[in-house]
Design a protein around this motif. Structure first.
Motif, PDB file in Angstrom:
ATOM      1  N   GLU A  60      10.082  61.919  21.948  1.00 33.88           N
ATOM      2  CA  GLU A  60      11.218  61.725  21.046  1.00 33.88           C
ATOM      3  C   GLU A  60      10.702  61.097  19.749  1.00 33.88           C
ATOM      4  OE1 GLU A  60      13.491  57.788  22.034  1.00 33.88           O
ATOM      5  OE2 GLU A  60      13.094  58.835  23.932  1.00 33.88           O
ATOM      6  N   PRO A  61      11.453  61.242  18.642  1.00 35.76           N
ATOM      7  CA  PRO A  61      10.984  60.702  17.365  1.00 35.76           C
ATOM      8  C   PRO A  61      10.676  59.208  17.447  1.00 35.76           C
ATOM      9  CG  PRO A  61      12.861  62.145  17.020  1.00 35.76           C
ATOM     10  CD  PRO A  61      12.740  61.959  18.514  1.00 35.76           C
ATOM     11  N   VAL A  62       9.667  58.795  16.683  1.00 34.04           N
ATOM     12  CA  VAL A  62       9.194  57.407  16.700  1.00 34.04           C
ATOM     13  C   VAL A  62       9.186  56.872  15.274  1.00 34.04           C
ATOM     14  CG1 VAL A  62       7.200  55.923  17.152  1.00 34.04           C
ATOM     15  CG2 VAL A  62       7.780  57.748  18.754  1.00 34.04           C
ATOM     16  N   THR A  63       9.707  55.683  15.088  1.00 31.18           N
ATOM     17  CA  THR A  63       9.641  55.027  13.779  1.00 31.18           C
ATOM     18  C   THR A  63       8.360  54.201  13.690  1.00 31.18           C
ATOM     19  OG1 THR A  63      10.763  53.006  14.488  1.00 31.18           O
ATOM     20  CG2 THR A  63      12.167  54.845  13.750  1.00 31.18           C
ATOM     21  N   TYR A  64       8.065  53.774  12.468  1.00 30.69           N
ATOM     22  CA  TYR A  64       6.881  52.929  12.260  1.00 30.69           C
ATOM     23  C   TYR A  64       6.993  51.636  13.067  1.00 30.69           C
ATOM     24  CZ  TYR A  64       3.269  50.456   9.514  1.00 30.69           C
ATOM     25  OH  TYR A  64       2.152  49.772   9.099  1.00 30.69           O
ATOM     26  N   ALA A  65       8.178  51.027  13.046  1.00 33.21           N
ATOM     27  CA  ALA A  65       8.376  49.771  13.778  1.00 33.21           C
ATOM     28  C   ALA A  65       8.204  49.997  15.282  1.00 33.21           C
ATOM     29  CB  ALA A  65       9.762  49.209  13.484  1.00 33.21           C
ATOM     30  N   GLU A  66       8.706  51.121  15.780  1.00 34.25           N
ATOM     31  CA  GLU A  66       8.566  51.415  17.211  1.00 34.25           C
ATOM     32  C   GLU A  66       7.115  51.665  17.584  1.00 34.25           C
ATOM     33  OE1 GLU A  66      12.964  53.469  17.913  1.00 34.25           O
ATOM     34  OE2 GLU A  66      11.231  54.696  17.337  1.00 34.25           O
ATOM     35  N   LEU A  67       6.373  52.317  16.708  1.00 30.73           N
ATOM     36  CA  LEU A  67       4.950  52.525  16.983  1.00 30.73           C
ATOM     37  C   LEU A  67       4.219  51.193  17.044  1.00 30.73           C
ATOM     38  CD1 LEU A  67       2.459  54.352  17.315  1.00 30.73           C
ATOM     39  CD2 LEU A  67       2.295  54.427  14.804  1.00 30.73           C
ATOM     40  N   ARG A  68       4.484  50.320  16.097  1.00 32.10           N
ATOM     41  CA  ARG A  68       3.832  49.002  16.094  1.00 32.10           C
ATOM     42  C   ARG A  68       4.159  48.222  17.362  1.00 32.10           C
ATOM     43  NH1 ARG A  68       5.002  45.652  10.902  1.00 32.10           N
ATOM     44  NH2 ARG A  68       3.501  44.319  11.986  1.00 32.10           N
ATOM     45  N   GLU A  69       5.436  48.253  17.767  1.00 36.69           N
ATOM     46  CA  GLU A  69       5.842  47.536  18.977  1.00 36.69           C
ATOM     47  C   GLU A  69       5.150  48.116  20.200  1.00 36.69           C
ATOM     48  OE1 GLU A  69       7.600  45.093  21.751  1.00 36.69           O
ATOM     49  OE2 GLU A  69       7.504  44.864  19.561  1.00 36.69           O
ATOM     50  N   ALA A  70       5.071  49.436  20.274  1.00 37.12           N
ATOM     51  CA  ALA A  70       4.432  50.085  21.420  1.00 37.12           C
ATOM     52  C   ALA A  70       2.936  49.793  21.463  1.00 37.12           C
ATOM     53  CB  ALA A  70       4.689  51.584  21.381  1.00 37.12           C
ATOM     54  N   LEU A  71       2.306  49.710  20.301  1.00 34.29           N
ATOM     55  CA  LEU A  71       0.877  49.371  20.263  1.00 34.29           C
ATOM     56  C   LEU A  71       0.643  47.945  20.747  1.00 34.29           C
ATOM     57  CD1 LEU A  71      -0.183  50.977  16.860  1.00 34.29           C
ATOM     58  CD2 LEU A  71      -1.030  51.615  19.114  1.00 34.29           C
ATOM     59  N   SER A  72       1.576  47.045  20.443  1.00 35.16           N
ATOM     60  CA  SER A  72       1.405  45.643  20.851  1.00 35.16           C
ATOM     61  C   SER A  72       1.440  45.482  22.358  1.00 35.16           C
ATOM     62  CB  SER A  72       2.495  44.768  20.208  1.00 35.16           C
ATOM     63  OG  SER A  72       3.765  45.039  20.787  1.00 35.16           O
ATOM     64  N   THR A  73       2.067  46.453  23.052  1.00 34.73           N
ATOM     65  CA  THR A  73       2.116  46.409  24.518  1.00 34.73           C
ATOM     66  C   THR A  73       1.250  47.501  25.140  1.00 34.73           C
ATOM     67  OG1 THR A  73       4.143  47.759  24.480  1.00 34.73           O
ATOM     68  CG2 THR A  73       4.405  45.366  24.568  1.00 34.73           C
ATOM     69  N   ALA A  74       0.398  48.119  24.311  1.00 38.11           N
ATOM     70  CA  ALA A  74      -0.579  49.113  24.773  1.00 38.11           C
ATOM     71  C   ALA A  74       0.068  50.269  25.515  1.00 38.11           C
ATOM     72  CB  ALA A  74      -1.643  48.437  25.644  1.00 38.11           C
ATOM     73  N   ARG A  75       1.183  50.752  24.993  1.00 38.22           N
ATOM     74  CA  ARG A  75       1.790  51.947  25.591  1.00 38.22           C
ATOM     75  C   ARG A  75       0.847  53.129  25.393  1.00 38.22           C
ATOM     76  NH1 ARG A  75       7.391  51.740  25.889  1.00 38.22           N
ATOM     77  NH2 ARG A  75       7.194  53.772  26.952  1.00 38.22           N
ATOM     78  N   PRO A  76       0.561  53.908  26.437  1.00 36.84           N
ATOM     79  CA  PRO A  76      -0.442  54.977  26.338  1.00 36.84           C
ATOM     80  C   PRO A  76      -0.170  55.976  25.220  1.00 36.84           C
ATOM     81  CG  PRO A  76       0.087  54.544  28.630  1.00 36.84           C
ATOM     82  CD  PRO A  76       1.063  53.748  27.824  1.00 36.84           C
ATOM     83  N   TRP A  77       1.099  56.381  25.035  1.00 31.60           N
ATOM     84  CA  TRP A  77       1.388  57.371  23.987  1.00 31.60           C
ATOM     85  C   TRP A  77       1.083  56.822  22.602  1.00 31.60           C
ATOM     86  CZ3 TRP A  77       4.935  55.907  20.361  1.00 31.60           C
ATOM     87  CH2 TRP A  77       5.864  54.929  20.708  1.00 31.60           C
ATOM     88  N   ALA A  78       1.335  55.523  22.391  1.00 29.02           N
ATOM     89  CA  ALA A  78       1.075  54.915  21.095  1.00 29.02           C
ATOM     90  C   ALA A  78      -0.422  54.764  20.861  1.00 29.02           C
ATOM     91  CB  ALA A  78       1.761  53.551  21.012  1.00 29.02           C
ATOM     92  N   THR A  79      -1.127  54.339  21.896  1.00 22.65           N
ATOM     93  CA  THR A  79      -2.576  54.188  21.779  1.00 22.65           C
ATOM     94  C   THR A  79      -3.242  55.531  21.497  1.00 22.65           C
ATOM     95  OG1 THR A  79      -2.548  52.302  23.307  1.00 22.65           O
ATOM     96  CG2 THR A  79      -4.642  53.416  22.984  1.00 22.65           C
TER      97      THR A  79
END
Length: 309
Positions: free
Chosen positions: A201-220
């Motif tokens: 699903e579409p991802v915003t910049y803020a959502e990408l940053r948040e997902a990276l902070s918790t090492a979500r596989p799709w974001a990484t």
């Protein structure tokens, strides 16, 4: 007694989504103004009116005219001063850029250059490095190379189009029409698009940053693709032209933790025997490299020359 000449220098950084202006005086005073750059296809007249309003806003704050102006532009401009290409603003194609910019700042000396090129000049000065590669990650990919204290290849021969270096044969289509350009893989919008595909699903910049902070596989995975492409481009330039340092800046980079470290890791994997990986560091001026470079361009043209070009 004749009035003293104006002492203010104006820098204008025309980006993909915003325009930033900075005025600096000879005695160290500064004024800044930023406005959003609307996404429309009404032609350049409305854009130029917005630029004129921005210049007027700063002129009202300084209370003085500008001695010189430097403009960072992402468009390709021919030797006849006409815009030959600007994929994100195609309505500017064919515009006589020189007269249009000079009309914004009547009576001032005006010079312009690619935004990545002027950013490289500013970062080289900030780092006191005569051989520096600049990579700016934002709405697009900006790049600039300073060798021996001078821009390479130099505006008379063209800008340093790092964003349109092909790094993946058969890769995604770039706004320029080719496949696999660095910009089509590693720009902010390209990274968010890849993150959305991986997340489902579409991802915003803020959502990408948040997902990276918790090492979500799709974001990484999304950011890893960006960093690998950046490292590939940097390594290609290194093999041919041997800069001493690469710096990574731009608005997208500023909010992504460890992006520079991730690029450095990929560079290490790409290095070969006898040729260690190029040192890479965050841009010292952050997202302001092109704006500061534009002011530097104004200061140099005010002296009657455009050195380093």
């Amino acid at each position: 007694m004749a009035a003293a000449p104006p002492s203010w220098h104006l820098g204008i950084d025309i980006g993909g989504t915003k325009v930033a202006l900075r005025a600096e005086s000879a005695d160290g005073r500064t004024e800044e103004h930023t406005f959003a750059w609307p996404n429309h296809e009404d032609g350049p007249d409305r854009d130029l009116a917005l630029l004129s309003d921005g210049v007027a806003t700063l002129a009202a704050r300084t209370g003085d005219d500008f001695q010189a102006a430097g403009v960072a532009v992402p468009a390709t401009v021919g030797p006849d001063e006409q815009v030959t290409s600007w994929p994100s603003r195609p309505s500017w194609t064919g515009l006589a850029l020189g007269p249009a910019l000079r009309a914004l700042v009547p009576g001032a000396a005006v010079a312009w250059a690619d935004d990545g090129d002027v950013a490289a000049l500013a970062e080289a000065a900030a780092a006191d490095c005569a051989n520096l590669l600049y990579v700016g990650v934002g709405t697009g990919i900006g790049g600039g190379l300073v060798l021996g204290g001078r821009l390479c290849p130099g505006p008379r021969r063209g800008s340093f189009e790092l964003g349109h270096l092909v790094v993946a044969l058969g890769g995604p289509v770039c706004v320029c029409g080719r496949q696999g350009c660095l910009q089509a893989i590693a720009s902010g919008p390209a990274t968010l698009a890849r993150a959305g595909e991986l997340h489902g699903e579409p991802v915003t910049y803020a959502e990408l940053r948040e997902a990276l902070s918790t090492a979500r596989p799709w974001a990484t995975a999304a950011i890893d693709g960006t960093c690998q492409a950046l490292a590939t481009a940097i390594m290609g330039v290194t093999e041919l032209l041997h800069p001493s340092l690469a710096v990574i800046g731009g608005g997208f980079t500023a909010g992504i933790d460890n992006l520079v470290d991730r690029v450095a890791t990929h560079l290490t994997h790409l290095s070969r025997t006898g040729r260690p990986a190029l040192p890479v560091a965050p841009a010292r001026l952050g997202g302001l490299s092109s704006l500061r470079g534009a002011v530097l361009l104004a200061r140099t043209v005010a002296d009657g020359a455009v050195p380093l070009l």
